[in-house]
Scaffold this motif. Structure first.
Motif, mmCIF file in Angstrom:
data_model
loop_
_atom_site.group_PDB
_atom_site.id
_atom_site.type_symbol
_atom_site.label_atom_id
_atom_site.label_comp_id
_atom_site.label_asym_id
_atom_site.label_seq_id
_atom_site.Cartn_x
_atom_site.Cartn_y
_atom_site.Cartn_z
ATOM 1 N N ALA A 84 0.831 -1.205 0.000
ATOM 2 C CA ALA A 84 0.000 0.000 0.000
ATOM 3 C C ALA A 84 0.869 1.260 0.000
ATOM 4 O O ALA A 84 0.527 2.270 -0.627
ATOM 5 C CB ALA A 84 -0.936 -0.010 1.208
ATOM 6 N N SER A 85 2.013 1.206 0.690
ATOM 7 C CA SER A 85 2.903 2.368 0.763
ATOM 8 C C SER A 85 3.504 2.720 -0.593
ATOM 9 O O SER A 85 3.782 3.895 -0.873
ATOM 10 C CB SER A 85 4.019 2.113 1.778
ATOM 11 O OG SER A 85 3.492 2.016 3.084
ATOM 12 N N LEU A 86 3.726 1.712 -1.439
ATOM 13 C CA LEU A 86 4.210 1.998 -2.795
ATOM 14 C C LEU A 86 3.208 2.866 -3.544
ATOM 15 O O LEU A 86 3.576 3.772 -4.301
ATOM 16 C CB LEU A 86 4.453 0.695 -3.563
ATOM 17 C CG LEU A 86 5.650 -0.151 -3.124
ATOM 18 C CD1 LEU A 86 5.680 -1.460 -3.909
ATOM 19 C CD2 LEU A 86 6.970 0.599 -3.306
ATOM 20 N N LEU A 87 1.909 2.613 -3.322
ATOM 21 C CA LEU A 87 0.877 3.434 -3.948
ATOM 22 C C LEU A 87 0.866 4.835 -3.369
ATOM 23 O O LEU A 87 0.598 5.816 -4.068
ATOM 24 C CB LEU A 87 -0.487 2.772 -3.769
ATOM 25 C CG LEU A 87 -0.625 1.401 -4.451
ATOM 26 C CD1 LEU A 87 -1.920 0.740 -4.048
ATOM 27 C CD2 LEU A 87 -0.544 1.532 -5.954
ATOM 28 N N GLY A 88 1.187 4.930 -2.064
ATOM 29 C CA GLY A 88 1.307 6.254 -1.439
ATOM 30 C C GLY A 88 2.408 7.077 -2.102
ATOM 31 O O GLY A 88 2.267 8.284 -2.302
ATOM 32 N N LEU A 89 3.501 6.426 -2.459
ATOM 33 C CA LEU A 89 4.606 7.114 -3.144
ATOM 34 C C LEU A 89 4.205 7.514 -4.567
ATOM 35 O O LEU A 89 4.548 8.604 -5.031
ATOM 36 C CB LEU A 89 5.844 6.217 -3.175
ATOM 37 C CG LEU A 89 6.508 5.946 -1.833
ATOM 38 C CD1 LEU A 89 7.665 4.950 -1.993
ATOM 39 C CD2 LEU A 89 7.025 7.240 -1.207
ATOM 40 N N LEU A 90 3.471 6.629 -5.248
ATOM 41 C CA LEU A 90 3.031 6.957 -6.609
ATOM 42 C C LEU A 90 2.036 8.112 -6.610
ATOM 43 O O LEU A 90 2.018 8.918 -7.541
ATOM 44 C CB LEU A 90 2.406 5.714 -7.257
ATOM 45 C CG LEU A 90 3.381 4.589 -7.632
ATOM 46 C CD1 LEU A 90 2.629 3.378 -8.155
ATOM 47 C CD2 LEU A 90 4.397 5.076 -8.669
ATOM 48 N N ARG A 91 1.226 8.200 -5.561
ATOM 49 C CA ARG A 91 0.302 9.336 -5.464
ATOM 50 C C ARG A 91 1.083 10.633 -5.282
ATOM 51 O O ARG A 91 0.753 11.655 -5.884
ATOM 52 C CB ARG A 91 -0.675 9.135 -4.306
ATOM 53 C CG ARG A 91 -1.717 10.246 -4.220
ATOM 54 C CD ARG A 91 -2.742 10.003 -3.133
ATOM 55 N NE ARG A 91 -2.171 10.047 -1.798
ATOM 56 C CZ ARG A 91 -2.889 9.983 -0.678
ATOM 57 N NH1 ARG A 91 -4.225 9.877 -0.749
ATOM 58 N NH2 ARG A 91 -2.310 10.023 0.503
ATOM 59 N N LYS A 92 2.132 10.581 -4.475
ATOM 60 C CA LYS A 92 2.965 11.772 -4.275
ATOM 61 C C LYS A 92 3.579 12.231 -5.594
ATOM 62 O O LYS A 92 3.733 13.436 -5.848
ATOM 63 C CB LYS A 92 4.067 11.463 -3.262
ATOM 64 C CG LYS A 92 4.987 12.651 -2.984
ATOM 65 C CD LYS A 92 6.144 12.263 -2.087
ATOM 66 C CE LYS A 92 7.090 13.448 -1.891
ATOM 67 N NZ LYS A 92 8.283 13.072 -1.099
ATOM 68 N N GLU A 93 3.915 11.264 -6.451
ATOM 69 C CA GLU A 93 4.521 11.583 -7.743
ATOM 70 C C GLU A 93 3.470 12.022 -8.767
ATOM 71 O O GLU A 93 3.815 12.383 -9.902
ATOM 72 C CB GLU A 93 5.268 10.365 -8.291
ATOM 73 C CG GLU A 93 6.465 9.951 -7.441
ATOM 74 C CD GLU A 93 7.050 8.616 -7.871
ATOM 75 O OE1 GLU A 93 6.691 8.137 -8.975
ATOM 76 O OE2 GLU A 93 7.866 8.047 -7.127
ATOM 77 N N GLY A 94 2.187 11.987 -8.394
ATOM 78 C CA GLY A 94 1.122 12.420 -9.292
ATOM 79 C C GLY A 94 0.724 11.389 -10.328
ATOM 80 O O GLY A 94 0.048 11.704 -11.312
ATOM 81 N N LYS A 95 1.116 10.122 -10.122
ATOM 82 C CA LYS A 95 0.820 9.082 -11.107
ATOM 83 C C LYS A 95 -0.547 8.438 -10.901
ATOM 84 O O LYS A 95 -1.029 7.710 -11.772
ATOM 85 C CB LYS A 95 1.911 8.016 -11.084
ATOM 86 C CG LYS A 95 3.257 8.539 -11.569
ATOM 87 C CD LYS A 95 4.306 7.432 -11.626
ATOM 88 C CE LYS A 95 5.623 7.965 -12.178
ATOM 89 N NZ LYS A 95 6.674 6.910 -12.243
ATOM 90 N N LEU A 96 -1.171 8.696 -9.756
ATOM 91 C CA LEU A 96 -2.498 8.154 -9.484
ATOM 92 C C LEU A 96 -3.119 8.881 -8.308
ATOM 93 O O LEU A 96 -2.449 9.647 -7.606
ATOM 94 C CB LEU A 96 -2.439 6.642 -9.202
ATOM 95 C CG LEU A 96 -1.500 6.125 -8.090
ATOM 96 C CD1 LEU A 96 -2.002 6.419 -6.679
ATOM 97 C CD2 LEU A 96 -1.312 4.623 -8.222
#
Length: 597
Positions: free
Chosen positions: A91-103
């Protein structure tokens, strides 16, 4: 005078050293004695524990054995499978992708992962990424789908979701589902162009100096300080079992780690996202992941008035522990149990890893530590767990099993052979060896022992050829069609009220166009004319007023109608290989049509 000065100087140095090296204060005095008692009372092979407070590891130690037979002790660096405690990483990997604006967490799940499809269009249109992360899709566990029908191919696994019937509406009720965490791992792979395993290593293992951790079963097994998996069998016997390769379901629980490595992971969560002053996770994500996203159950106070609440965050479970906010997640996979927990308001993190299957040890040890550090009245968690285990054993012994009816099967063994499929689970292939039915479930070779009628008990066979003597809960109940032939297997899986049906899957025989031509023509069925013709190289049947039905070869002169489950046609062929008639075999009867000259 010189000697006196030397003496004074020496004394000064000694005093300085003493002043700089105060006597070490044990943060958990006497707890080792308790842990050794827990080891004995819970009949555990071993466990490892680490405690983080104030950003530092204040306690870490191993107890018992990682290898019982060879008396190899557990250390704080011993590797264990952490099972579903891996979910917070995914789930934390998705948190990082959200920070990058990818989702965003509100994106539709199927838009982020095109190969993902749910049971109906309503689910496809409603389910968002946050629903996957908080287990609120309405899909129940379906764990036997991946556990018994394992594969390394994630696309193959995710394709099964389309056939999983929901138990509740979206966001209506909390249901744990490992497939939804595999889907998150696949989303990470799609958006980064790297495997989930690579992402875990690059984003977490490397920056957190988790040098002992891995996501690979072979790296785990071959490690010089890895624990072996154990169960408690028979009369309190610690028995070694095989490792389980999670394969494609890895994002839901394939991390292997040590107590010391997991302590670094806990430092991130107790500090609001940092490790050694470097941001690992956004503080906003840490706060959100540790906050309630879905109610798991009522979880009213039961045995203890100050232990209650059960909600789910993002890869974490949330509760109230004796007046303290607790965020935790357990992990269970063959031969291993784990618990990773932190108390946000108390700057406290605890990890307990054990090599005992379905063990209470991680929670008992965690609670015992929390009581002492939080200065609570100590409860006898070990005694409670021991009493509960003994009560469970007595209850099982008191259950009177129905006598086995020694009634023979309705068919000779050869009639049960073949492949049986359920699209939400997989394929069961039944073979005949040494006059017994066999199959393979997961990585285990299984022999089907006849019970009564068409019911068989699946029993595992170990590497030495020994058959497990305990009765299974997964009885195979073969069923027959109107033609008397075996058409399926019913098995109660994942707590289902009705058996999950695996339908007979005929071996598709490739027939040449020349072979199929003899079946073509017109057939008289009452007043109707049935047409049989070739569409390309597919034999097709047309009944007036109905769609065209494509067929597939079942056996010699019998063909299944692809679109109609349980419907087939059988052609009657003379010794001269001339077709005289065809018979429709269907649930509501058998109907014969004569071929026109």
């Amino acid at each position: 005078m010189k000697n006196a000065f030397t003496l004074i100087a020496c004394c000064f140095v000694t005093l300085t050293v003493l002043a700089q090296s105060p006597k070490t204060i044990t943060p958990l005095p006497g707890i080792d004695t308790l842990f050794n008692r827990i080891l004995k009372d819970q009949i555990a092979a071993g466990f490892s524990v680490a405690v983080v407070r104030g950003g530092e590891v204040i306690y870490s130690k191993g107890f018992g054995y990682r290898d019982v037979e060879n008396k190899k002790p557990v250390t704080p660096n011993t590797l264990f499978a952490i099972g579903s405690s891996s979910k917070a990483f995914t789930a934390s990997l998705l948190g990082l992708l959200r920070k990058e604006g990818k989702l965003t967490f509100e994106d539709k799940a199927i838009s982020l992962l095109p190969q993902l499809r749910f049971y109906n269009e309503e689910m496809n249109s409603q389910i968002i990424l946050r629903d996957l992360m908080a287990h609120r899709t309405g899909l129940s566990r379906y764990d036997f789908s991946w556990f018994l029908f394992n594969t390394a191919n994630r696309d193959s696994l995710i394709a099964r979701v389309k056939y999983m019937k929901p138990t509740a509406a979206v966001r209506e009720k909390w249901f744990y589902n490992n497939f939804m965490y595999m889907a998150q791992g696949m989303i990470v792979e799609r958006l980064t162009g790297k495997t989930w395993e690579q992402n875990i290593k690059e984003k977490f293992f490397n920056p957190l100096e988790m040098t002992r951790s891995n996501t690979d079963i072979n790296a785990f097994k071959n490690d010089s300080d890895a624990s072996l998996p154990y169960i408690v069998a028979g009369e309190n016997v610690i028995k070694k079992i095989d490792y389980y390769n999670i394969n494609g379901m890895g994002p839901a629980g394939s991390i292997n780690s040590s107590a010391n490595d997991m302590a670094n992971w806990l430092k991130v969560w107790t500090s609001g996202g940092y490790f050694k002053k470097k941001e690992i996770l956004p503080s906003s994500y840490v706060h959100e992941a540790a906050s309630s996203q879905m109610v798991m159950e009522a979880a009213l106070p039961a045995k203890h008035d100050d232990v209650f609440l059960a909600n789910y965050g993002l890869g974490w479970m949330i509760g109230s522990y004796r007046g303290h906010y607790i965020v935790e997640h357990g992990g269970n996979i063959n031969g291993f149990s784990a618990n990773v927990a932190f108390f946000p308001s108390d700057d406290l993190g605890i990890v307990v890893l054990s090599n005992q299957n379905g063990s209470q040890v991680p929670v008992v040890v965690r609670n015992s530590i929390a009581d002492r550090i939080l200065k609570l009245k100590e409860l006898d968690w070990n005694g409670e767990a021991k009493a509960a285990a003994e009560a469970s054993k007595l209850a099982k012994k008191s259950i009177k099993k129905a006598p086995v009816l020694k009634i023979s099967s309705s068919h000779p063994l050869k009639d049960y052979l073949g492949s049986f499929e359920n699209p939400a689970y997989g394929v069961i292939k039944v073979t005949l060896e040494n006059n017994e039915l066999h199959t393979v479930l997961g990585d285990e070779k299984i022999v089907l022992k006849h019970m009564h009628y068409d019911v068989f008990d699946p029993k595992s066979i170990d590497k030495n050829g020994l058959v497990d003597t305990t009765q299974s809960n997964l009885m195979f109940n073969f069923s027959s069609g109107v033609d008397g032939k075996i058409q399926g297997i019913g098995i109660f899986l994942d707590g289902s009220e009705k058996p999950v049906m695996f339908d007979f899957k005929p071996e598709i025989k490739i027939r040449s166009v020349k072979e199929l031509e003899k079946y073509t023509g017109e057939y008289t069925l009452g007043k109707a004319i049935v047409k049989v013709f070739l569409k390309g190289n597919v034999l097709t049947v047309f009944v007036p007023g109905q769609p065209e039905y494509e067929t597939e070869t079942m056996e010699a002169d019998t063909f299944n109608l692809k679109a109609l489950k349980g419907f087939s046609v059988k052609f009657e062929v003379t010794a001269e290989q001339k077709v005289s008639s065809m018979t429709f075999i269907q649930p509501n009867g058998v109907f014969k049509a004569v071929k026109k000259s």
